[in-house]
Design an enzyme around this catalytic site. Structure first.
Site, mmCIF file in Angstrom:
data_model
loop_
_atom_site.group_PDB
_atom_site.id
_atom_site.type_symbol
_atom_site.label_atom_id
_atom_site.label_comp_id
_atom_site.label_asym_id
_atom_site.label_seq_id
_atom_site.Cartn_x
_atom_site.Cartn_y
_atom_site.Cartn_z
ATOM 1 N N ASP A 168 0.827 -1.204 0.000
ATOM 2 C CA ASP A 168 0.000 0.000 0.000
ATOM 3 C C ASP A 168 0.871 1.269 0.000
ATOM 4 O O ASP A 168 2.106 1.186 0.000
ATOM 5 C CB ASP A 168 -0.891 -0.054 1.248
ATOM 6 C CG ASP A 168 -2.269 0.526 1.001
ATOM 7 O OD1 ASP A 168 -2.420 1.332 0.076
ATOM 8 O OD2 ASP A 168 -3.191 0.181 1.769
ATOM 9 N N TRP A 202 -2.997 3.423 -5.640
ATOM 10 C CA TRP A 202 -4.234 4.124 -6.039
ATOM 11 C C TRP A 202 -4.086 4.968 -7.309
ATOM 12 O O TRP A 202 -4.773 5.982 -7.472
ATOM 13 C CB TRP A 202 -4.750 4.999 -4.898
ATOM 14 C CG TRP A 202 -4.482 4.476 -3.528
ATOM 15 C CD1 TRP A 202 -4.885 3.272 -3.029
ATOM 16 C CD2 TRP A 202 -3.738 5.118 -2.471
ATOM 17 N NE1 TRP A 202 -4.449 3.129 -1.740
ATOM 18 C CE2 TRP A 202 -3.751 4.242 -1.361
ATOM 19 C CE3 TRP A 202 -3.087 6.345 -2.356
ATOM 20 C CZ2 TRP A 202 -3.118 4.552 -0.151
ATOM 21 C CZ3 TRP A 202 -2.459 6.650 -1.155
ATOM 22 C CH2 TRP A 202 -2.478 5.776 -0.073
ATOM 23 N N GLY A 203 -3.137 4.621 -8.164
ATOM 24 C CA GLY A 203 -2.981 5.370 -9.418
ATOM 25 C C GLY A 203 -2.059 6.570 -9.319
ATOM 26 O O GLY A 203 -1.870 7.296 -10.304
ATOM 27 N N ASP A 223 -10.056 3.532 -3.576
ATOM 28 C CA ASP A 223 -10.740 2.312 -3.133
ATOM 29 C C ASP A 223 -12.156 2.161 -3.695
ATOM 30 O O ASP A 223 -12.924 3.125 -3.753
ATOM 31 C CB ASP A 223 -10.852 2.302 -1.600
ATOM 32 C CG ASP A 223 -9.508 2.025 -0.951
ATOM 33 O OD1 ASP A 223 -8.476 2.073 -1.653
ATOM 34 O OD2 ASP A 223 -9.506 1.754 0.264
#
Ligand code: GAL
Length: 398
Positions: A168, A202-203, A223
């Site tokens: 993450d 997340w891009g 998300d």
């Protein structure tokens, strides 16, 4: 004296020049061999989009040894294993601190046996085991992150028998993803273990541009949540990213919400069909111990899974749209195409699939993938009604 010194200096520079040349050639060779090995490994571990289950969407922080074992059993007993679901992945909240030498410490209350016996259990059922960490200083749930412990953590996971790691991007202020994530790639290669590497930032900083030579999959957006709006905004925004994906490296529009209860049946059909067309990783995110027959039929339809897992490894794209109607197509290895006829509108609408518009011949055979029945041979076009937020999912063959 001067001349001798000059000659000596020249000899030295010739020697060091040759040495430099040799070193550069050698290191170029090593880098090339290394990246070939990394590429070969990445294709081996994720030749098709990874399939499995992950704890986050349904259970959040509420993970435990018991939950993971029960989910492992359920993947086998429901038949999910037989249709291709392989990975059992623990997301955030399994870790609590670091020991004196920096080794990550597993939550002793939630995982009293530690991770190795759990991994062994998952393996004993013919499945693979995954864990989660964060490239920043803490995970999103404020557990220790892997920043400055990249290789140490990967080696720990490898010693447990981990097959998949999701990494993450919380608490990463001042860090660059295209600098941090390669550290894990190199650590995985050095560990000698085949580990699927899932980048979850997340891009941020267009991971599709550096992801293909870094990991096996990379999240393209924030998300997902268990709502039609969230799922459809994410899924339908993936158009154009297909050129970055292929065997070994995939765009990841996030894990599945199928079966979590926040969407209608037709909306979950759209979710699954769209993810299959996108060659997205299929990580179920529901409680598979108690899923309904309706949910099973969506997650376990072998013909829909076959579209996702097709050996050609091409991510589909939007082939046509008009108002709330969209047709997405994915070319398949046998020369046929999957076509999703989607209705994003608020009432049932008619859609016409024009065969020429998707590069198919005038006469084609159609099969309905959700109904699992042949519709017969059709000429020029096919018109059908599609319910609100729903999809008609077809296989179009010559
Ligand atoms: C988010 C991630 C989710 C989940 C969560 C755990 O950043 O996108 O998929 O892993 O963290 O805290």
């Amino acid at each position: 004296m001067k001349i001798v010194a000059h000659i000596a200096a020249r000899k030295f520079s010739l020697k060091s020049g040759a040495a430099f040349f040799l070193l550069t050639t050698l290191s170029l060779f090593v880098v090339a061999a290394w990246s070939q090995t990394a590429a070969a490994q990445s294709t081996k571990v994720a030749a098709t989009p990874p399939m499995g289950w992950n704890s986050w969407n349904k259970f959040g922080c509420n993970v435990s040894d018991k939950l993971i074992r029960e989910m492992t059993d359920a993947i086998v007993s429901t038949g999910m294993k037989d249709v291709g679901y392989r990975f059992v992945n623990v997301d955030d909240c399994w870790q609590v601190s670091r020991s004196g030498d920096g080794t990550i410490v597993v939550d002793p209350d939630r995982f009293p046996n530690g991770m190795k016996p759990l991994a062994d259990y998952v393996h004993s059922k013919g499945l693979k085991f995954g864990v989660y960490t964060d490239a920043g200083r803490m995970t999103c749930e404020k557990r220790p992150g892997s920043y400055d412990h990249e290789a140490q953590d990967i080696n720990t996971y490898a010693s447990w028998g981990v097959d998949y790691v999701k990494i993450d991007w919380c608490y990463s202020d001042g860090l660059e993803p295209d600098v941090q994530y390669p550290k894990f790639r190199d650590a995985i290669a050095q560990s000698g273990r085949a580990i699927v590497f899932s980048i979850c930032n997340w891009g941020v900083k267009a991971p599709w541009t550096w992801g293909p030579h870094t990991g096996n999959l990379w999240r393209t957006t924030g998300d997902i949540s268990d709502k039609y709006n969230s799922m459809s905004v994410i899924g339908f925004s993936q158009n154009g990213l297909g050129k970055f994906a292929g065997p070994g490296h995939w765009n990841d529009p996030d894990m599945l919400e199928v079966g979590n209860g926040g969407m209608k049946h037709d909306e979950y059909l759209t979710h699954m069909a769209l993810w299959a067309i996108l060659a997205a990783p299929l990580l179920a995110g529901n409680d598979i111990r108690s899923m309904s027959d309706e949910t099973k039929a969506i997650l376990m339809n072998p013909e829909v899974i076959a579209v996702d897992q097709d050996a050609k490894g091409v991510q589909g794209h939007r082939g046509w749209d008009e108002g709330p109607l969209e047709i997405w197509v994915k070319p398949l290895a046998d020369g046929s195409q999957a076509a999703g006829l989607f209705n994003r509108g608020e009432s049932t609408l008619k859609i016409t699939l024009d065969f020429k518009a998707i590069g198919a011949p005038a006469t084609v055979k159609l099969r309905d993938l959700w109904e699992r029945k042949d519709l017969g041979t059709m000429q020029d076009s096919y018109t059908t009604e599609v319910p609100k937020h729903g999809v008609v999912f077809l296989k179009v063959s010559n």
